[in-house]
Motif scaffolding. Structure first.
Motif, PDB file in Angstrom:
ATOM      1  N   ILE A 162       0.866  -1.181   0.000  1.00 34.68           N
ATOM      2  CA  ILE A 162       0.000   0.000   0.000  1.00 34.68           C
ATOM      3  C   ILE A 162       0.897   1.224   0.000  1.00 34.68           C
ATOM      4  N   ASN A 163       0.812   2.014  -1.045  1.00 30.53           N
ATOM      5  CA  ASN A 163       1.648   3.194  -1.222  1.00 30.53           C
ATOM      6  C   ASN A 163       0.781   4.429  -1.025  1.00 30.53           C
ATOM      7  N   GLY A 164       0.817   4.971   0.180  1.00 31.51           N
ATOM      8  CA  GLY A 164       0.001   6.131   0.506  1.00 31.51           C
ATOM      9  C   GLY A 164       0.193   6.506   1.956  1.00 31.51           C
ATOM     10  N   GLY A 165      -0.599   7.445   2.417  1.00 33.62           N
ATOM     11  CA  GLY A 165      -0.502   7.887   3.800  1.00 33.62           C
ATOM     12  C   GLY A 165      -1.370   7.070   4.728  1.00 33.62           C
ATOM     13  N   ASP A 166      -1.505   7.555   5.962  1.00 34.79           N
ATOM     14  CA  ASP A 166      -2.251   6.831   6.987  1.00 34.79           C
ATOM     15  C   ASP A 166      -3.696   6.583   6.570  1.00 34.79           C
ATOM     16  N   GLY A 167      -4.335   7.593   5.988  1.00 35.93           N
ATOM     17  CA  GLY A 167      -5.723   7.434   5.568  1.00 35.93           C
ATOM     18  C   GLY A 167      -5.882   6.402   4.474  1.00 35.93           C
ATOM     19  N   THR A 168      -4.937   6.365   3.528  1.00 33.11           N
ATOM     20  CA  THR A 168      -4.982   5.376   2.459  1.00 33.11           C
ATOM     21  C   THR A 168      -4.848   3.968   3.017  1.00 33.11           C
ATOM     22  N   ILE A 169      -3.891   3.778   3.910  1.00 34.35           N
ATOM     23  CA  ILE A 169      -3.672   2.464   4.517  1.00 34.35           C
ATOM     24  C   ILE A 169      -4.927   2.006   5.254  1.00 34.35           C
ATOM     25  N   ALA A 170      -5.510   2.907   6.027  1.00 31.66           N
ATOM     26  CA  ALA A 170      -6.717   2.553   6.779  1.00 31.66           C
ATOM     27  C   ALA A 170      -7.850   2.166   5.841  1.00 31.66           C
ATOM     28  N   ARG A 171      -8.021   2.927   4.751  1.00 31.74           N
ATOM     29  CA  ARG A 171      -9.107   2.632   3.813  1.00 31.74           C
ATOM     30  C   ARG A 171      -8.917   1.257   3.163  1.00 31.74           C
ATOM     31  N   VAL A 172      -7.698   0.953   2.726  1.00 29.68           N
ATOM     32  CA  VAL A 172      -7.449  -0.309   2.039  1.00 29.68           C
ATOM     33  C   VAL A 172      -7.597  -1.494   3.002  1.00 29.68           C
ATOM     34  N   LEU A 173      -7.028  -1.401   4.181  1.00 33.92           N
ATOM     35  CA  LEU A 173      -7.142  -2.501   5.140  1.00 33.92           C
ATOM     36  C   LEU A 173      -8.595  -2.696   5.578  1.00 33.92           C
ATOM     37  N   GLY A 174      -9.320  -1.600   5.753  1.00 33.97           N
ATOM     38  CA  GLY A 174     -10.732  -1.718   6.084  1.00 33.97           C
ATOM     39  C   GLY A 174     -11.526  -2.381   4.976  1.00 33.97           C
ATOM     40  N   GLU A 175     -11.208  -2.053   3.735  1.00 33.96           N
ATOM     41  CA  GLU A 175     -11.885  -2.669   2.593  1.00 33.96           C
ATOM     42  C   GLU A 175     -11.621  -4.170   2.562  1.00 33.96           C
ATOM     43  N   ILE A 176     -10.399  -4.575   2.872  1.00 33.78           N
ATOM     44  CA  ILE A 176     -10.072  -6.005   2.909  1.00 33.78           C
ATOM     45  C   ILE A 176     -10.890  -6.711   3.987  1.00 33.78           C
ATOM     46  N   LEU A 177     -11.007  -6.099   5.156  1.00 33.67           N
ATOM     47  CA  LEU A 177     -11.762  -6.723   6.244  1.00 33.67           C
ATOM     48  C   LEU A 177     -13.252  -6.777   5.935  1.00 33.67           C
TER      49      LEU A 177
END
Length: 360
Positions: free
Chosen positions: A99-114
């Motif tokens: 995941i190449n991005g900031g804190d908000g990007t990481i949170a969004r992607v990990l949340g989408e996976i869950l």
């Protein structure tokens, strides 16, 4: 499209929009992290085209990715693009998701996976520091600047210099809103002066080009100074009630700062948590006029309470599996702001799931 070719989910030249409504221990050492096969690993890299460093360096990253046949690079903009990108990674059968991005990007992607579970099994995660604020990748991600970290990751997954790689197993916060809106995910939640500090960072610090730990340090220092001086721009208290695992922790009191995280250490290794209890959620509440704030600051940031850091002095901290928060105001969840209203039932914070992060 070959694996090495970057695919854009945005038209070339389009400015992306990214509306996100939404102690390092336990490392598993070894030459090959558990769950990963030997040889070349298929790597999917998801970049937020609007993240801070990516605005200037995304082209270099795309050119680098084209040199590695095992790398699939997708550039995204808004939330629906993330969902589509994850589905395409699943079709490619990737072994590692970067995941190449900031804190908000990481949170969004990990949340989408869950929430969506697009992959048949939980992938290993590599974090690249492509954002304006990179606290999560600083603690859990690939070390170095964005180009250097990307090259190291591409070569490691390609089997070149496959040395030992610690794996950090960490939970992610899940924030459930009683009013029925979508769950939010992240590694850090804050309220009170954290909100004013975030506004100051966006308005002043980031506008001057200060990013990463330097920007966070300036914003935190200015916020603390504002609290010390009683500056209304930084010391607007909120009335907060907190339950920890069903027990009352705080009852309708004005507070200056609320911090909750599943990272025991935050940026620059600070650890503002020290309280008793069990569970992955660390939380600290500081009153609107805490006793001896500046004198206690070194111990506060190290998680070592002084004689002044008591409940009567305006300091409280605990660990828990589940927190209930009731307040009228705003929550900062990994840099994204969410308005909340206690009359709608407040919010519940717990661990939404865990991920294995490659600490290259």
């Amino acid at each position: 499209m070959t694996a090495a070719e970057p695919k854009r989910l945005l038209p070339a030249g389009t400015a992306a929009r990214w509306p996100l409504t939404a102690l390092d221990t336990g490392a598993l050492p070894g030459a090959m992290p558990p769950g990963l096969r030997a040889g070349t690993l298929r790597l999917g890299v998801l970049s937020n085209a609007n993240s801070g460093h990516n605005r200037r360096k995304l082209g270099r990253l795309e050119a680098l990715a084209r040199r590695y046949p095992h790398v699939v690079h997708l550039s995204t903009g808004h939330g629906d693009d993330v969902r589509e990108a994850l589905a395409e990674f699943a079709r490619h059968g990737i072994d590692v998701l970067a995941i190449n991005g900031g804190d908000g990007t990481i949170a969004r992607v990990l949340g989408e996976i869950l929430e969506r579970q697009p992959f048949p099994a939980r992938l290993h995660i590599a974090l690249l520091p492509g954002g304006t604020a990179n606290m999560t990748s600083d603690r859990l991600g690939v070390r170095g600047s964005l180009p250097r970290a990307a090259r190291r990751l591409f070569e490691w997954t390609g089997g070149t210099g496959r040395d030992a790689c610690p794996v950090l197993n960490r939970p992610i916060l899940r924030v459930r809103f009683a009013d029925g809106r979508d769950n939010a995910y992240g590694m850090f939640l804050g309220a009170g002066a954290v909100i004013q500090g975030t506004e100051y960072a966006h308005r002043t610090v980031h506008a001057r080009g200060l990013r990463d730990n330097a920007g966070l340090t300036v914003a935190v220092a200015r916020t603390l100074w504002g609290l010390r001086r009683g500056d209304p721009r930084f010391s607007r208290a909120v009335r907060l009630s907190v339950t920890a695992d069903g027990r009352e922790f705080l009852s309708a009191r004005p507070v200056g700062v609320l911090m909750v995280s599943c990272l025991e250490r935050l940026f620059l290794g600070i650890k503002p948590f020290w309280g008793p209890g069990e569970g992955p959620l660390c939380s600290t509440v500081i009153g609107p006029s805490p006793r001896r704030l500046f004198r206690s600051l070194p111990w506060l940031l190290a998680g070592r309470p002084t004689v002044a850091m008591t409940e009567t002095g305006g300091y409280r901290s605990c660990r828990a599996y589940r927190l209930g928060l009731h307040l009228d105001g705003t929550l900062n969840i990994d840099g994204e702001l969410h308005a909340v209203d206690s009359t709608n039932g407040g919010v519940t914070v717990d661990a939404g799931g865990t991920f294995n992060f490659l600490r290259l």
